[in-house]
Design a protein around this motif. Structure first.
Motif, PDB file in Angstrom:
ATOM      1  N   ASP A   1       0.858  -1.172   0.000  1.00 15.02           N
ATOM      2  CA  ASP A   1       0.000   0.000   0.000  1.00 15.02           C
ATOM      3  C   ASP A   1       0.902   1.232   0.000  1.00 15.02           C
ATOM      4  O   ASP A   1       1.506   1.584   1.017  1.00 15.02           O
ATOM      5  CB  ASP A   1      -0.896  -0.017   1.246  1.00 15.02           C
ATOM      6  CG  ASP A   1      -1.945   1.083   1.215  1.00 15.02           C
ATOM      7  OD1 ASP A   1      -1.623   2.192   0.778  1.00 15.02           O
ATOM      8  OD2 ASP A   1      -3.089   0.830   1.643  1.00 15.02           O
ATOM      9  N   LYS A   2       1.014   1.874  -1.161  1.00 15.70           N
ATOM     10  CA  LYS A   2       1.956   2.984  -1.291  1.00 15.70           C
ATOM     11  C   LYS A   2       1.597   4.150  -0.388  1.00 15.70           C
ATOM     12  O   LYS A   2       2.492   4.840   0.143  1.00 15.70           O
ATOM     13  CB  LYS A   2       2.011   3.434  -2.755  1.00 15.70           C
ATOM     14  CG  LYS A   2       2.601   2.384  -3.688  1.00 15.70           C
ATOM     15  CD  LYS A   2       2.696   2.910  -5.117  1.00 15.70           C
ATOM     16  CE  LYS A   2       3.319   1.860  -6.032  1.00 15.70           C
ATOM     17  NZ  LYS A   2       3.424   2.345  -7.425  1.00 15.70           N
ATOM     18  N   ALA A   3       0.298   4.392  -0.197  1.00 18.57           N
ATOM     19  CA  ALA A   3      -0.108   5.500   0.662  1.00 18.57           C
ATOM     20  C   ALA A   3       0.302   5.245   2.110  1.00 18.57           C
ATOM     21  O   ALA A   3       0.834   6.130   2.791  1.00 18.57           O
ATOM     22  CB  ALA A   3      -1.617   5.712   0.572  1.00 18.57           C
ATOM     23  N   ALA A   4       0.074   4.000   2.576  1.00 23.07           N
ATOM     24  CA  ALA A   4       0.436   3.655   3.948  1.00 23.07           C
ATOM     25  C   ALA A   4       1.944   3.685   4.139  1.00 23.07           C
ATOM     26  O   ALA A   4       2.452   4.220   5.132  1.00 23.07           O
ATOM     27  CB  ALA A   4      -0.117   2.277   4.302  1.00 23.07           C
ATOM     28  N   ALA A   5       2.671   3.120   3.166  1.00 21.69           N
ATOM     29  CA  ALA A   5       4.132   3.127   3.257  1.00 21.69           C
ATOM     30  C   ALA A   5       4.671   4.550   3.205  1.00 21.69           C
ATOM     31  O   ALA A   5       5.619   4.900   3.932  1.00 21.69           O
ATOM     32  CB  ALA A   5       4.729   2.300   2.121  1.00 21.69           C
ATOM     33  N   GLY A   6       4.057   5.380   2.366  1.00 18.24           N
ATOM     34  CA  GLY A   6       4.484   6.773   2.282  1.00 18.24           C
ATOM     35  C   GLY A   6       4.291   7.509   3.598  1.00 18.24           C
ATOM     36  O   GLY A   6       5.158   8.278   4.025  1.00 18.24           O
ATOM     37  N   SER A   7       3.151   7.266   4.245  1.00 18.17           N
ATOM     38  CA  SER A   7       2.890   7.902   5.541  1.00 18.17           C
ATOM     39  C   SER A   7       3.861   7.408   6.598  1.00 18.17           C
ATOM     40  O   SER A   7       4.389   8.189   7.394  1.00 18.17           O
ATOM     41  CB  SER A   7       1.445   7.612   5.983  1.00 18.17           C
ATOM     42  OG  SER A   7       0.514   8.155   5.078  1.00 18.17           O
ATOM     43  N   LEU A   8       4.106   6.080   6.599  1.00 19.43           N
ATOM     44  CA  LEU A   8       4.983   5.493   7.615  1.00 19.43           C
ATOM     45  C   LEU A   8       6.412   6.018   7.478  1.00 19.43           C
ATOM     46  O   LEU A   8       7.006   6.500   8.452  1.00 19.43           O
ATOM     47  CB  LEU A   8       4.971   3.974   7.491  1.00 19.43           C
ATOM     48  CG  LEU A   8       5.825   3.216   8.518  1.00 19.43           C
ATOM     49  CD1 LEU A   8       5.243   3.358   9.907  1.00 19.43           C
ATOM     50  CD2 LEU A   8       5.939   1.737   8.139  1.00 19.43           C
ATOM     51  N   PHE A   9       6.956   5.937   6.276  1.00 21.56           N
ATOM     52  CA  PHE A   9       8.338   6.356   6.080  1.00 21.56           C
ATOM     53  C   PHE A   9       8.468   7.874   5.990  1.00 21.56           C
ATOM     54  O   PHE A   9       9.530   8.424   6.283  1.00 21.56           O
ATOM     55  CB  PHE A   9       8.916   5.693   4.829  1.00 21.56           C
ATOM     56  CG  PHE A   9       9.112   4.214   4.971  1.00 21.56           C
ATOM     57  CD1 PHE A   9      10.207   3.710   5.642  1.00 21.56           C
ATOM     58  CD2 PHE A   9       8.178   3.320   4.457  1.00 21.56           C
ATOM     59  CE1 PHE A   9      10.399   2.349   5.796  1.00 21.56           C
ATOM     60  CE2 PHE A   9       8.344   1.952   4.600  1.00 21.56           C
ATOM     61  CZ  PHE A   9       9.451   1.460   5.283  1.00 21.56           C
ATOM     62  N   GLY A  10       7.375   8.538   5.608  1.00 25.36           N
ATOM     63  CA  GLY A  10       7.416  10.001   5.560  1.00 25.36           C
ATOM     64  C   GLY A  10       7.563  10.599   6.948  1.00 25.36           C
ATOM     65  O   GLY A  10       8.474  11.400   7.193  1.00 25.36           O
ATOM     66  N   TYR A  11       6.697  10.201   7.873  1.00 24.39           N
ATOM     67  CA  TYR A  11       6.816  10.710   9.234  1.00 24.39           C
ATOM     68  C   TYR A  11       8.076  10.157   9.890  1.00 24.39           C
ATOM     69  O   TYR A  11       8.751  10.850  10.659  1.00 24.39           O
ATOM     70  CB  TYR A  11       5.581  10.331  10.063  1.00 24.39           C
ATOM     71  CG  TYR A  11       5.570  10.970  11.434  1.00 24.39           C
ATOM     72  CD1 TYR A  11       5.095  12.258  11.616  1.00 24.39           C
ATOM     73  CD2 TYR A  11       6.059  10.287  12.548  1.00 24.39           C
ATOM     74  CE1 TYR A  11       5.092  12.865  12.864  1.00 24.39           C
ATOM     75  CE2 TYR A  11       6.065  10.870  13.801  1.00 24.39           C
ATOM     76  CZ  TYR A  11       5.570  12.158  13.952  1.00 24.39           C
ATOM     77  OH  TYR A  11       5.584  12.748  15.198  1.00 24.39           O
ATOM     78  N   GLY A  12       8.410   8.895   9.570  1.00 27.10           N
ATOM     79  CA  GLY A  12       9.621   8.301  10.137  1.00 27.10           C
ATOM     80  C   GLY A  12      10.868   9.085   9.762  1.00 27.10           C
ATOM     81  O   GLY A  12      11.761   9.293  10.587  1.00 27.10           O
TER      82      GLY A  12
END
Length: 457
Positions: A218-229
């Motif tokens: 899920d690119k949106a979920a991965a983007g949120s996870l690694f973005g805030y990370g």
């Protein structure tokens, strides 16, 4: 009725109850860790203690620099977007698995260089321990974050308590059968971590019941996870460097004996931020998602009360600390007593600044904490290279104390600029005492009601 009220007070999921239970866990962890440190110091001596500490140091340090902010990001995103929890969990665990392999290979190659002042036997043990423990510690961090994000603080506290508890039990067993050595003790620590990981995975089996072999991400979920990370990673990386760079300096510039002395007094000084660490661990997942005023007021009150209470505790404790150090660890450790005093004060100031930092993370502004960490780390590292050649271990402790004071002042100033918080209001608020007295009275009333209920039965 009485029993239900007491049960709610002790077992509720509110902020105060959770902090109380986490503080109690922190206290137990501190006691167990101190006892373990006493046993290993007595058994291995100052130099042996330094060698053992060097073995344990590297996986802990490496986990801190390759976490990529994922544990904190997991908490933040699961609180803000509960429906995508499975995707966040899957992406985080699989990414950390790949990281542990890469870092393990690098560690195996370069540990002989990093531990150039140590014997070949110690280096070999350190290589095996680091490679095998690294993925377990990465998993522990994500498991703890998952437990926090799902408000499962029972598992979160269990992970933190069982590791040192089983370590102590294993060390005692080795001593009882007469095979206590640095290499055997390292094996005990490895097995302990593995057992706790297995237990915690079982406790969180509901949250982990997801499609692990799914190919599409899920690119949106991965983007949120690694973005805030990626936004908090800088803060956490600098925090790791700040808290561990003193050990790197000792490993590079001083001897195994110095590392043995420092590992004892540093661990002993961490006793004084038991409550503050509990607040920091609980307050971020509890406050994330609330409005700004609520976050600022809660963090400010927690900071002020913890600072006052821990100062009251640390002042008399420092007077008896030197006596206890000689009694418990041995007379040879007394030469590091001045470093212990300096580190005790640094511990309280540092713990208070991390409580304040929770407000920036909870409001999605970790960049301000990053700036603070960069400035404080630069000052501290610079002082390391000035004070360590002059004063040895005392120079390291003094550098850390100055850095902790700088962090606190910068954090308060940042809150003044970003959130329009009054400087004086962050340091003192008379309503804090009313709040504390009210809580103490509430607890006293609950105890009386409990006694009355018991008598009625």
């Amino acid at each position: 009725m009485a029993q239900l009220a007491i049960r709610k007070l002790l077992n509720g999921n509110g902020l105060v109850q959770t902090i109380m239970r986490t503080s109690a866990t922190n206290f137990l962890v501190m006691v167990i860790t101190t006892i373990t440190s006493i046993v290993t110091a007595r058994m291995f001596g100052v130099e042996g203690k330094g060698e053992f500490s060097a073995i344990l140091f590297w996986p802990t340090f490496l986990v801190g620099i390759v976490g990529f902010g994922l544990p904190t990001s997991l908490i933040y995103n699961m609180k803000r977007n509960a429906g995508k929890g499975a995707e966040y969990i899957r992406a985080g665990f699989l990414f950390q698995l790949a990281v542990s392999i890469v870092v393990g290979v690098v560690s195996w190659i370069y540990l002989p260089v990093w531990l150039g002042n140590y014997s070949a036997e110690v280096i070999q043990t350190a290589k095996w321990y680091t490679v095998l423990t690294l993925p377990l510690l990465l998993a522990v961090n994500l498991i703890a974050a998952l437990a926090q994000s799902s408000d499962n603080f029972r598992t979160y506290n269990g992970v933190r308590l069982f590791v040192p508890l089983f370590n102590l039990a294993g060390i005692a067993a080795l001593f009882a059968i007469g095979v206590l050595s640095i290499h055997a003790a390292s094996l005990v620590y490895l097995i302990t971590t593995l057992l706790v990981v297995i237990w915690s995975l079982y406790q969180l089996r509901g949250e982990l019941r997801i499609d692990w072999l799914r190919r599409m991400v899920d690119k949106a979920a991965a983007g949120s996870l690694f973005g805030y990370g990626s936004r908090v990673f800088g803060v956490e990386l600098l925090g790791t460097l700040y808290s561990q760079f003193d050990k790197i300096i000792i490993l590079s510039l001083l001897t195994p004996r110095d590392f043995g002395l420092y590992s004892v007094v540093y661990a002993l000084s961490r006793v004084f931020n038991t409550v503050q660490m509990a607040i920091s661990n609980v307050i971020f997942p509890k406050l994330t998602g609330l409005d700004k005023d609520k976050i600022i007021s809660t963090v400010g009150r927690a900071f002020r009360l913890s600072l006052i209470l821990m100062t009251i505790v640390v002042v008399p404790s420092m007077f008896i600390g030197r006596f206890l150090m000689g009694l418990l660890f041995g007379e040879e450790f007394l030469e590091a007593s001045t470093a212990f005093y300096l580190l005790s004060i640094e511990c309280i100031l540092g713990g208070g600044s991390w409580i304040l930092a929770a407000s920036f993370n909870a409001l999605g502004r970790p960049g301000l904490v990053l700036i603070r960490q960069i400035i404080a780390l630069a000052i501290t590292i610079g002082l390391f290279f000035i004070f360590t050649p002059l004063y040895g271990l005392n120079g390291i402790a003094l550098s850390l104390l100055v850095g902790a004071l700088v962090r606190m002042l910068i954090t308060i100033a940042a809150m003044r600029v970003a959130f329009k918080v009054r400087f004086a209001g962050m340091l003192f608020d008379k309503d804090d005492f009313r709040f504390l007295i009210g809580r103490l009275r509430e607890k006293k009333i609950m105890k009386r009601v409990g006694r009355a209920g018991g008598m009625d039965e």
